[in-house]
Design an enzyme around this catalytic site. Sequence first.
Site, PDB file in Angstrom:
ATOM      1  N   ARG A   1       0.160  -3.898  37.694  1.00  0.00           N
ATOM      2  CA  ARG A   1      -0.204  -2.728  38.502  1.00  0.00           C
ATOM      3  C   ARG A   1       0.924  -2.451  39.471  1.00  0.00           C
ATOM      4  NH1 ARG A   1      -6.212  -4.534  40.536  1.00  0.00           N
ATOM      5  NH2 ARG A   1      -6.916  -2.420  40.170  1.00  0.00           N
TER       6      ARG A   1
ATOM      7  N   ALA B   1     -15.958   1.055  39.064  1.00  0.00           N
ATOM      8  CA  ALA B   1     -16.340   1.292  40.459  1.00  0.00           C
ATOM      9  C   ALA B   1     -17.361   2.424  40.551  1.00  0.00           C
ATOM     10  CB  ALA B   1     -15.100   1.608  41.298  1.00  0.00           C
TER      11      ALA B   1
ATOM     12  N   ARG C   1      -6.953   2.679  46.886  1.00  0.00           N
ATOM     13  CA  ARG C   1      -8.123   1.854  47.180  1.00  0.00           C
ATOM     14  C   ARG C   1      -8.226   1.470  48.650  1.00  0.00           C
ATOM     15  NH1 ARG C   1      -9.674  -1.042  41.866  1.00  0.00           N
ATOM     16  NH2 ARG C   1     -11.331  -1.805  43.146  1.00  0.00           N
TER      17      ARG C   1
ATOM     18  N   ASP D   1     -20.040  -5.119  40.321  1.00  0.00           N
ATOM     19  CA  ASP D   1     -19.368  -6.090  39.444  1.00  0.00           C
ATOM     20  C   ASP D   1     -20.134  -7.405  39.331  1.00  0.00           C
ATOM     21  OD1 ASP D   1     -17.329  -4.306  38.926  1.00  0.00           O
ATOM     22  OD2 ASP D   1     -15.716  -5.713  39.405  1.00  0.00           O
TER      23      ASP D   1
ATOM     24  N   GLU E   1     -19.392 -11.349  54.353  1.00  0.00           N
ATOM     25  CA  GLU E   1     -18.150 -11.200  53.592  1.00  0.00           C
ATOM     26  C   GLU E   1     -17.319 -12.471  53.764  1.00  0.00           C
ATOM     27  OE1 GLU E   1     -16.407  -9.027  51.424  1.00  0.00           O
ATOM     28  OE2 GLU E   1     -14.932 -10.614  51.647  1.00  0.00           O
TER      29      GLU E   1
HETATM   30  C1  LIG Z   1      -6.882  -3.513  36.884  1.00  0.00           C
HETATM   31  C2  LIG Z   1      -8.200  -2.854  37.269  1.00  0.00           C
HETATM   32  C3  LIG Z   1      -8.256  -1.472  37.342  1.00  0.00           C
HETATM   33  C4  LIG Z   1      -9.462  -0.835  37.654  1.00  0.00           C
HETATM   34  N1  LIG Z   1      -9.491   0.515  37.679  1.00  0.00           N
HETATM   35  C5  LIG Z   1     -10.654   1.147  37.898  1.00  0.00           C
HETATM   36  C6  LIG Z   1     -10.705   2.567  37.885  1.00  0.00           C
HETATM   37  O1  LIG Z   1      -9.700   3.267  37.691  1.00  0.00           O
HETATM   38  N2  LIG Z   1     -11.911   3.162  38.114  1.00  0.00           N
HETATM   39  C7  LIG Z   1     -13.042   2.434  38.351  1.00  0.00           C
HETATM   40  O2  LIG Z   1     -14.112   3.036  38.543  1.00  0.00           O
HETATM   41  N3  LIG Z   1     -13.027   1.079  38.385  1.00  0.00           N
HETATM   42  C8  LIG Z   1     -11.860   0.425  38.150  1.00  0.00           C
HETATM   43  N4  LIG Z   1     -11.842  -0.928  38.169  1.00  0.00           N
HETATM   44  C9  LIG Z   1     -13.090  -1.659  38.447  1.00  0.00           C
HETATM   45  C10 LIG Z   1     -13.392  -1.712  39.928  1.00  0.00           C
HETATM   46  O3  LIG Z   1     -12.239  -2.193  40.596  1.00  0.00           O
HETATM   47  C11 LIG Z   1     -14.582  -2.621  40.221  1.00  0.00           C
HETATM   48  O4  LIG Z   1     -15.668  -2.255  39.410  1.00  0.00           O
HETATM   49  C12 LIG Z   1     -15.016  -2.533  41.695  1.00  0.00           C
HETATM   50  O5  LIG Z   1     -13.933  -2.631  42.580  1.00  0.00           O
HETATM   51  C13 LIG Z   1     -16.032  -3.636  41.982  1.00  0.00           C
HETATM   52  O6  LIG Z   1     -16.476  -3.550  43.318  1.00  0.00           O
HETATM   53  P1  LIG Z   1     -17.483  -4.615  43.897  1.00  0.00           P
HETATM   54  O7  LIG Z   1     -17.667  -4.253  45.328  1.00  0.00           O
HETATM   55  O8  LIG Z   1     -18.687  -4.732  43.031  1.00  0.00           O
HETATM   56  O9  LIG Z   1     -16.730  -6.006  43.770  1.00  0.00           O
HETATM   57  P2  LIG Z   1     -15.402  -6.502  44.540  1.00  0.00           P
HETATM   58  O10 LIG Z   1     -14.485  -5.388  44.805  1.00  0.00           O
HETATM   59  O11 LIG Z   1     -14.907  -7.676  43.776  1.00  0.00           O
HETATM   60  O12 LIG Z   1     -15.940  -6.983  45.959  1.00  0.00           O
HETATM   61  C14 LIG Z   1     -16.620  -8.195  46.114  1.00  0.00           C
HETATM   62  C15 LIG Z   1     -16.590  -8.579  47.594  1.00  0.00           C
HETATM   63  O13 LIG Z   1     -17.385  -9.741  47.789  1.00  0.00           O
HETATM   64  C16 LIG Z   1     -16.662 -10.728  48.511  1.00  0.00           C
HETATM   65  N5  LIG Z   1     -17.147 -12.020  48.031  1.00  0.00           N
HETATM   66  C17 LIG Z   1     -16.935 -12.598  46.826  1.00  0.00           C
HETATM   67  N6  LIG Z   1     -17.564 -13.768  46.741  1.00  0.00           N
HETATM   68  C18 LIG Z   1     -18.196 -13.960  47.920  1.00  0.00           C
HETATM   69  C19 LIG Z   1     -19.014 -15.010  48.444  1.00  0.00           C
HETATM   70  N7  LIG Z   1     -19.299 -16.102  47.731  1.00  0.00           N
HETATM   71  N8  LIG Z   1     -19.509 -14.870  49.702  1.00  0.00           N
HETATM   72  C20 LIG Z   1     -19.242 -13.755  50.442  1.00  0.00           C
HETATM   73  N9  LIG Z   1     -18.458 -12.739  49.999  1.00  0.00           N
HETATM   74  C21 LIG Z   1     -17.945 -12.845  48.755  1.00  0.00           C
HETATM   75  C22 LIG Z   1     -15.202 -10.458  48.166  1.00  0.00           C
HETATM   76  O14 LIG Z   1     -14.341 -10.953  49.174  1.00  0.00           O
HETATM   77  C23 LIG Z   1     -15.187  -8.943  48.080  1.00  0.00           C
HETATM   78  O15 LIG Z   1     -14.956  -8.321  49.318  1.00  0.00           O
HETATM   79  C24 LIG Z   1     -10.639  -1.602  37.901  1.00  0.00           C
HETATM   80  C25 LIG Z   1     -10.569  -2.994  37.863  1.00  0.00           C
HETATM   81  C26 LIG Z   1      -9.359  -3.628  37.551  1.00  0.00           C
HETATM   82  C27 LIG Z   1      -9.334  -5.132  37.510  1.00  0.00           C
END
Ligand SMILES: Cc1cc2nc3c(=O)[nH]c(=O)nc-3n(C[C@H](O)[C@H](O)[C@H](O)COP(=O)(O)OP(=O)(O)OC[C@H]3O[C@@H](n4cnc5c(N)ncnc54)[C@H](O)[C@@H]3O)c2cc1C
Length: 433
Positions: free
Chosen positions: A211, A335, A128, A322, A36
């Site tokens: 937000r 999510a 969250r 994502d 991370e």
């Molecule tokens: C305004 C908004 C509202 C939303 N509302 C909803 C909702 O109501 N319901 C829903 O289901 N979804 C919602 N989403 C979508 C949801 O937030 C995302 O789909 C989800 O949080 C993605 O999770 P993730 O773990 O894939 O990515 P992220 O949460 O982006 O996590 C990525 C992680 O990787 C780490 N990282 C990044 N790059 C590197 C690197 N190079 N090396 C090491 N670590 C790294 C980051 O620090 C982070 O901890 C919303 C999104 C937004 C923007």
Amino acid sequence: MSSPKPYNIAIVGGGISGLTLAISLLQHNIPITIYESAAHFGEIGAGVGFGSNAARAMQLLHPKIYEIYQKCNTPNTWASKVLEFFTCRVGDTRKADKDGFVKPGKKVGDALFSVEYTEKWGNGGVYRAAFLDELVKEIPEGIAKFGHKLVSISEAEDGSGKKVLHFEDGSTATHDAVIGCDGIKSITRQVVLGKDNLATKAVFSGKYAYRGLIDMDKAIELVGEEQAQNAQMYFGYHGHVLTFPIAHGKIMNVVAFNSRETWDGPNWVVHTSKEEMQADYAGWGEIVQTIINAMQKPDIWALFNHPPASTYYKGRVCLLGDAAHATTPHHGAGAGMCIEDALILSNLLKDVDGIRDIERAFGVYEEMRKPRTQRLVKESKEAGMLYEFELEGDDLDKIEKNFTNRMYWVWNHDLPADIEKARSLFLGGKAKV
Ligand SMILES: Cc1cc2nc3c(=O)[nH]c(=O)nc-3n(C[C@H](O)[C@H](O)[C@H](O)COP(=O)(O)OP(=O)(O)OC[C@H]3O[C@@H](n4cnc5c(N)ncnc54)[C@H](O)[C@@H]3O)c2cc1C
Ligand SMILES: *[C@@H]1O[C@H](CO)[C@@H](O)[C@H](O)[C@H]1NC(C)=O
């Protein structure tokens, strides 16, 4: 417990994707390390909504994850509204005629229709940060390496096919396979698709959002119990506002959307003034104005999404959440799709007993997940337009018909059937080897 699998996997990123995947892989005794970039796990202080598909995915993924979700989940407060996704209203006075009606018998702010789940359980919203804190507790000491920002991945020089992860501080780590859970600005996406591939870069969706969180006592004072304690959506021209309760009804989560053509600059979250935020809702009715005025921090979040990726894996490097399919939030399902990804991939890896089968598992995972997750990205963007009078115009009957029919494929998806199909595709392939 069975003996550990004879391979080790690097998970890049510890968000909702990385953590839910890690918890389920540990359960199958698959050796993992999480890298991370941040100094510690952390989520932003905002709400995230989950549909019944997401709740089902958590239940199937791991009993503890589901328990955590149940602990953090806040459905609509009123028993009569637990099945509701949103009650929909017009928030924008420009839609009203000279007598204030948006359609016969309905004024700005009146309830028009509600969009409802067909399953009685599971849907809701969580704070969250609290949800992530609880997930983190399930990760044993030593599994997560913080301050490790991935910059590139190369092949091991010994010809073993192992992957060498290179971090910003110059350190490296070697693993048999890599699962990129590094979010919308993913580095692993560049590794899988090729750095020059345009699909690696997220594109601005034309929408941005404010937000905010409002204490429930205050929210009730402002908009009344019914609207504060149950999820609401207010439509308008090139903007919409939604609210739902989180933190066991102690907080009302607000997301207020608006539009602009382009987004310049590298920062996707920028601070703006309260005046500018208020100006975005100048033509709107009293309820929306009241909500906007109560928001503390007028930060703007630009909403980007990924162009469709041609593939979700390359060799033994795979994308999840994502990193694979970042979406706009207009279906409230981004999510949830991350958790579904983790469910399918962990059920495949469970059957992988040697390194040589990892790539094939990634292939079946892609086959199972790509159509559904890319459909979400496309239709979520469309939904944002629907709520903002850009898809069916400002015809409220057409909007109702479209909205009430567009969510079921997300919510009522048969995940156990997907798991079964994925495993039979994988095991069928295995028998042929
Ligand atoms: C305004 C908004 C509202 C939303 N509302 C909803 C909702 O109501 N319901 C829903 O289901 N979804 C919602 N989403 C979508 C949801 O937030 C995302 O789909 C989800 O949080 C993605 O999770 P993730 O773990 O894939 O990515 P992220 O949460 O982006 O996590 C990525 C992680 O990787 C780490 N990282 C990044 N790059 C590197 C690197 N190079 N090396 C090491 N670590 C790294 C980051 O620090 C982070 O901890 C919303 C999104 C937004 C923007
Ligand atoms: C919503 O409207 C769009 C554009 O008219 C259309 O493509 C889509 O099929 C509609 N969806 C539903 C569920 O009616």
